[in-house]
Design a protein around this motif. Structure first.
Motif, mmCIF file in Angstrom:
data_model
loop_
_atom_site.group_PDB
_atom_site.id
_atom_site.type_symbol
_atom_site.label_atom_id
_atom_site.label_comp_id
_atom_site.label_asym_id
_atom_site.label_seq_id
_atom_site.Cartn_x
_atom_site.Cartn_y
_atom_site.Cartn_z
ATOM 1 N N VAL A 136 41.229 42.520 43.462
ATOM 2 C CA VAL A 136 40.180 42.612 42.451
ATOM 3 C C VAL A 136 38.866 43.063 43.087
ATOM 4 O O VAL A 136 38.141 43.892 42.536
ATOM 5 N N LEU A 137 38.540 42.530 44.265
ATOM 6 C CA LEU A 137 37.311 42.950 44.951
ATOM 7 C C LEU A 137 37.361 44.417 45.332
ATOM 8 O O LEU A 137 36.336 45.108 45.339
ATOM 9 N N ALA A 138 38.551 44.919 45.684
ATOM 10 C CA ALA A 138 38.669 46.327 46.082
ATOM 11 C C ALA A 138 38.357 47.271 44.933
ATOM 12 O O ALA A 138 38.028 48.445 45.163
ATOM 13 N N SER A 139 38.430 46.802 43.685
ATOM 14 C CA SER A 139 38.165 47.676 42.541
ATOM 15 C C SER A 139 36.669 47.842 42.271
ATOM 16 O O SER A 139 36.295 48.670 41.451
ATOM 17 N N TYR A 140 35.791 47.050 42.925
ATOM 18 C CA TYR A 140 34.346 47.171 42.738
ATOM 19 C C TYR A 140 33.752 48.129 43.754
ATOM 20 O O TYR A 140 34.316 48.356 44.843
ATOM 21 N N ASN A 141 32.598 48.680 43.418
ATOM 22 C CA ASN A 141 31.903 49.542 44.368
ATOM 23 C C ASN A 141 31.288 48.694 45.483
ATOM 24 O O ASN A 141 31.103 47.485 45.317
ATOM 25 N N PRO A 142 30.974 49.289 46.638
ATOM 26 C CA PRO A 142 30.512 48.497 47.793
ATOM 27 C C PRO A 142 29.297 47.621 47.511
ATOM 28 O O PRO A 142 29.295 46.448 47.900
ATOM 29 N N PRO A 143 28.222 48.098 46.841
ATOM 30 C CA PRO A 143 27.082 47.184 46.621
ATOM 31 C C PRO A 143 27.452 45.977 45.758
ATOM 32 O O PRO A 143 27.076 44.849 46.074
ATOM 33 N N CYS A 144 28.174 46.208 44.673
ATOM 34 C CA CYS A 144 28.556 45.082 43.802
ATOM 35 C C CYS A 144 29.515 44.147 44.523
ATOM 36 O O CYS A 144 29.436 42.931 44.378
ATOM 37 N N ARG A 145 30.410 44.713 45.336
ATOM 38 C CA ARG A 145 31.351 43.862 46.066
ATOM 39 C C ARG A 145 30.616 42.996 47.078
ATOM 40 O O ARG A 145 30.977 41.833 47.295
ATOM 41 N N ALA A 146 29.580 43.523 47.689
ATOM 42 C CA ALA A 146 28.817 42.737 48.671
ATOM 43 C C ALA A 146 28.125 41.556 48.001
ATOM 44 O O ALA A 146 28.099 40.451 48.542
ATOM 45 N N ALA A 202 38.572 41.510 32.181
ATOM 46 C CA ALA A 202 37.889 40.322 31.668
ATOM 47 C C ALA A 202 36.542 40.102 32.340
ATOM 48 O O ALA A 202 35.619 39.572 31.723
ATOM 49 N N LEU A 203 36.412 40.502 33.618
ATOM 50 C CA LEU A 203 35.179 40.273 34.377
ATOM 51 C C LEU A 203 34.266 41.485 34.385
ATOM 52 O O LEU A 203 33.316 41.524 35.170
ATOM 53 N N GLU A 204 34.526 42.468 33.535
ATOM 54 C CA GLU A 204 33.787 43.721 33.593
ATOM 55 C C GLU A 204 32.297 43.519 33.336
ATOM 56 O O GLU A 204 31.451 44.083 34.015
ATOM 57 N N ARG A 205 31.963 42.669 32.364
ATOM 58 C CA ARG A 205 30.553 42.517 31.965
ATOM 59 C C ARG A 205 29.924 41.236 32.492
ATOM 60 O O ARG A 205 28.871 40.832 32.026
ATOM 61 N N GLU A 206 30.573 40.577 33.431
ATOM 62 C CA GLU A 206 30.042 39.326 33.952
ATOM 63 C C GLU A 206 29.106 39.581 35.135
ATOM 64 O O GLU A 206 29.186 40.611 35.810
ATOM 65 N N SER A 207 28.253 38.614 35.415
ATOM 66 C CA SER A 207 27.344 38.693 36.561
ATOM 67 C C SER A 207 28.113 38.442 37.857
ATOM 68 O O SER A 207 29.200 37.848 37.843
ATOM 69 N N PRO A 208 27.572 38.901 39.023
ATOM 70 C CA PRO A 208 28.266 38.648 40.299
ATOM 71 C C PRO A 208 28.497 37.175 40.560
ATOM 72 O O PRO A 208 29.513 36.800 41.144
ATOM 73 N N ARG A 209 27.596 36.295 40.125
ATOM 74 C CA ARG A 209 27.780 34.867 40.357
ATOM 75 C C ARG A 209 28.989 34.337 39.571
ATOM 76 O O ARG A 209 29.806 33.565 40.095
ATOM 77 N N VAL A 269 31.536 36.184 38.463
ATOM 78 C CA VAL A 269 32.744 36.794 39.032
ATOM 79 C C VAL A 269 33.174 36.037 40.283
ATOM 80 O O VAL A 269 34.359 35.752 40.495
ATOM 81 N N ALA A 270 32.208 35.661 41.126
ATOM 82 C CA ALA A 270 32.550 34.922 42.341
ATOM 83 C C ALA A 270 33.131 33.557 42.013
ATOM 84 O O ALA A 270 34.071 33.089 42.666
ATOM 85 N N TYR A 271 32.594 32.893 40.983
ATOM 86 C CA TYR A 271 33.121 31.572 40.604
ATOM 87 C C TYR A 271 34.570 31.678 40.140
ATOM 88 O O TYR A 271 35.412 30.853 40.479
ATOM 89 N N VAL A 272 34.884 32.728 39.356
ATOM 90 C CA VAL A 272 36.254 32.886 38.865
ATOM 91 C C VAL A 272 37.193 33.288 39.992
ATOM 92 O O VAL A 272 38.310 32.776 40.127
ATOM 93 N N LEU A 273 36.754 34.216 40.860
ATOM 94 C CA LEU A 273 37.622 34.682 41.944
ATOM 95 C C LEU A 273 37.886 33.597 42.980
ATOM 96 O O LEU A 273 38.905 33.630 43.669
ATOM 97 N N SER A 274 36.976 32.616 43.101
ATOM 98 C CA SER A 274 37.193 31.556 44.084
ATOM 99 C C SER A 274 38.386 30.683 43.751
ATOM 100 O O SER A 274 38.876 29.949 44.603
ATOM 101 N N THR A 275 38.849 30.736 42.506
ATOM 102 C CA THR A 275 40.010 29.934 42.106
ATOM 103 C C THR A 275 41.311 30.720 42.132
ATOM 104 O O THR A 275 42.343 30.177 41.752
ATOM 105 N N LEU A 276 41.267 31.987 42.569
ATOM 106 C CA LEU A 276 42.460 32.836 42.559
ATOM 107 C C LEU A 276 43.072 32.910 43.950
ATOM 108 O O LEU A 276 42.406 32.637 44.960
ATOM 109 N N PRO A 277 44.332 33.315 44.034
ATOM 110 C CA PRO A 277 44.954 33.495 45.358
ATOM 111 C C PRO A 277 44.242 34.570 46.159
ATOM 112 O O PRO A 277 43.575 35.461 45.612
#
Length: 472
Positions: free
Chosen positions: A448-458, A424-431, A433-441
């Protein structure tokens, strides 16, 4: 009726019963497989069927707005026959609604002047009601125009008409006024010139309205376009300059900058008097002679006049005058060497430029940053992808009919919730993605963060940290 059946019919029925009895296991398996295939096809059809995106009917402008957005997102959709509904695949409805909610769409419908002109008024309608409708149409026109301004997500305009008798003296009448609320997009900011332009634009849209009678506020109720506070403005300017320089040199999320400005606290007044001489201006010389009891007397008198200026200086220091600025820079000890602190302090002082004086403080220190945490919410079970159901049903039929399944190595199972969220977050911007992930456990967010490459995860972690700081 049975007598009319051919004589071979009972024999044929008996042969069929015997054939089915001998092959009852494959037949039962085939029947179960056929039922599963039918159920899978029905479920797939129900998930891919077009359903209304919103339950309530939409206005034509709202339908056009959603259609334009879905076209840019490359989402499949169709519009209803009357133009009051948008139809999307059932399995995509939830994700599209979430993305539209994050984008603040669709905007609420506001009647415009075109709607007012299309309305059929009764000849007996009072003029007051006609004027109110006309004013509501003008408000809708202004709202539609303000929504198109860069950085404005939504707007609301309320116009208060002039009060008092139109034939009375101007001092007894209250001129019209307007209130404008702007909902700015994330990170957007309007300067004083932009706000002044919005005031003039609104004032030009209603007869008798002037720009000084238009009040503009943002979503928090803060007055826009007002004269900024000197202390807050200088704190923001210094902090922005230093933070941008450190982010560019060290990387985002490595340094945290805080600026504190201390004012004089009370008004002070100092007066000084200074005398500046300019030399001799003139002189008066006098002599007196005489005799007294046989003695001769002589007296001489000299008077000199000097020129000078008296200068009186008065110095007043306001209570909100800036007395001292302190800049504190916190560095992530895990990502920055502590030996670089002096060089970074020099960089901070140079980035602040003329805003720092000799008595101001600049402190740079490396400390361990706390781990980023967020609130834990409950997550529901993941739904089965409809596109996999037909293939699964065919595989079960093949297994029931006796096909040999070659053993496969056991693979690590992928969490369905993580896979669904990542898709669902594949085509979203980092901002976003961060807003959605902040509401998850925490556990799901880490996977989910581990599935991104290091620059995008940073970049995502940087926005997550800013979101946590904003909530604190």
């Amino acid at each position: 009726m049975l007598a009319r059946l051919p004589a071979s019919m009972p024999r044929l029925v008996e042969d069929c019963v015997v054939w089915v009895h001998r092959r009852r296991t494959p037949v039962v398996a085939a029947a179960c497989g056929a039922a599963l295939i039918a159920a899978a096809i029905a479920l797939y059809a129900s998930n891919t069927a077009a359903v209304p995106l919103l339950d309530a009917p939409l206005h034509a402008s709202q339908t056009a707005e959603i259609a334009q957005t879905l076209t840019l997102w490359n989402e499949p959709f169709t519009t209803g026959g009357k133009g009051d509904a948008v139809l999307v695949p059932a399995h995509r409805k939830r994700e599209i609604l979430m993305r539209l909610t994050l984008a603040g769409l669709p905007h609420g419908y506001v009647p415009t002047s075109a709607d007012v002109l299309d309305a059929q008024d009764n000849p007996l309608t009072p003029p007051e009601i006609i004027n109110d409708r006309r004013r509501a149409g003008i408000e809708g026109d202004l709202v539609s125009s303000l929504r198109r301004i860069d950085g404005v997500s939504d707007a609301a305009v309320v116009i208060a008409p002039a009060t008092g008798d139109s034939f009375a003296d101007s001092s007894e009448r209250s001129p019209p006024s307007a209130s404008v609320q702007l909902i700015l997009a994330a990170g957007a900011r309007l300067g004083a010139s932009e706000v002044a332009g919005i005031r003039r634009f609104v004032a030009a849209g209603y007869p008798g309205l002037t720009a000084d009678r238009v009040t503009v506020v943002d979503g928090t109720g803060t007055l826009l376009g007002a004269i900024p506070d000197q202390v807050s403005s200088r704190e923001s300017r210094v902090q922005a300059n230093v933070q941008s320089a450190l982010d560019a040199s060290l990387g985002a999320g490595v340094a945290i900058v805080r600026v504190s400005v201390r004012t004089a606290g009370s008004e002070q007044s100092v007066q000084s008097t200074r005398v500046v001489p300019h030399g001799l201006l003139d002189a008066d010389l006098g002599r007196e002679t005489g005799n007294e009891q046989g003695r001769k007397l002589a007296k001489e008198r000299t008077t000199r006049h000097y020129a000078y200026d008296t200068i009186v200086e008065r110095r007043t220091t306001a209570a909100d005058a800036i007395a001292r600025i302190s800049v504190a820079v916190f560095l992530d000890a895990a990502r920055v060497d502590q030996t670089r602190a002096p060089a970074i302090a020099a960089l901070v002082r140079a980035s602040a430029g003329a805003d720092l004086e000799s008595g101001d403080d600049v402190v740079v220190d490396a400390v361990p940053f706390a781990p980023r945490t967020s609130a834990v919410i409950a997550t529901g079970p993941a739904s089965i992808a409809p596109s996999v159901l037909p293939a699964a049903a065919v595989a079960m039929v093949a297994a029931a009919l006796g096909f040999t399944l070659w053993p496969q190595r056991r693979r690590t199972a992928v969490d369905p919730a993580v896979a669904r969220m990542r898709t669902a977050l594949e085509r979203e911007s980092p901002r976003t993605v961060a807003y959605v992930l902040s509401t998850l456990p925490e556990a799901i967010r880490a996977r989910v963060l581990a599935s991104y490459n290091p620059p995008c995860r940073a970049r995502i972690e940087e926005h997550l940290y800013r979101e946590q700081q904003r909530r604190v």
